[in-house]
Design a protein around this motif. Structure first.
Motif: not given
Length: 141
Positions: A45-52, A74-89, A98-103
């Protein structure tokens, strides 16, 4: 697309700027899988943020690969923020995430498997696209 017997499914999270062509997204996906010696057939499967949700390149890629495309808020992805390799401002300013692809990869892997997921391939950036792959190691294989 036949799924390899005994393989653990992979889930791709994708981020892109508006107008990114499906061919470019497919090329990034192909190169990433090859670089990590992972079969295209392992993608579940593939996934992206709902803005897309209406992004032609993402929709065409999913149709071409005959894979489901799931969108997360973004609210559904927020819990994954601490598990990202990079948090992008920058990503956070544009998307609230903080990171669309990884989240997205992690969220989809956990949604499908019902088990904790891990990043199999951390964020790859090419031009205006990002890609990450996640899996739930104890699921499927």
């Amino acid at each position: 697309m036949p799924f390899p017997p005994g393989a653990t499914p992979l889930f791709a999270g994708l981020g892109c700027r508006r107008g990114s062509p499906a061919d470019n997204l497919a090329g990034l996906l192909r190169r990433t899988l090859q670089a990590h010696d992972l079969p295209l057939e392992a993608l579940a499967g593939l996934a992206s943020i709902d803005l897309k949700y209406d992004e032609p390149g993402l929709l065409q890629l999913a149709a071409h690969l005959d894979l489901p495309l799931t969108f997360f808020s973004a609210a559904q992805l927020a819990p994954f923020a601490t598990r990202l390799s990079h948090r992008s401002p920058v990503a956070f300013r544009h998307s609230g995430c903080h990171g669309v692809a990884e989240s997205c990869a992690l969220a989809l892997a956990e949604q499908v498997s019902g088990q904790p997921a891990q990043l199999r391939v951390t964020r790859i950036v090419h031009d205006d696209m990002t890609l990450a792959l996640a899996w739930a190691p104890s699921f499927g294989g």
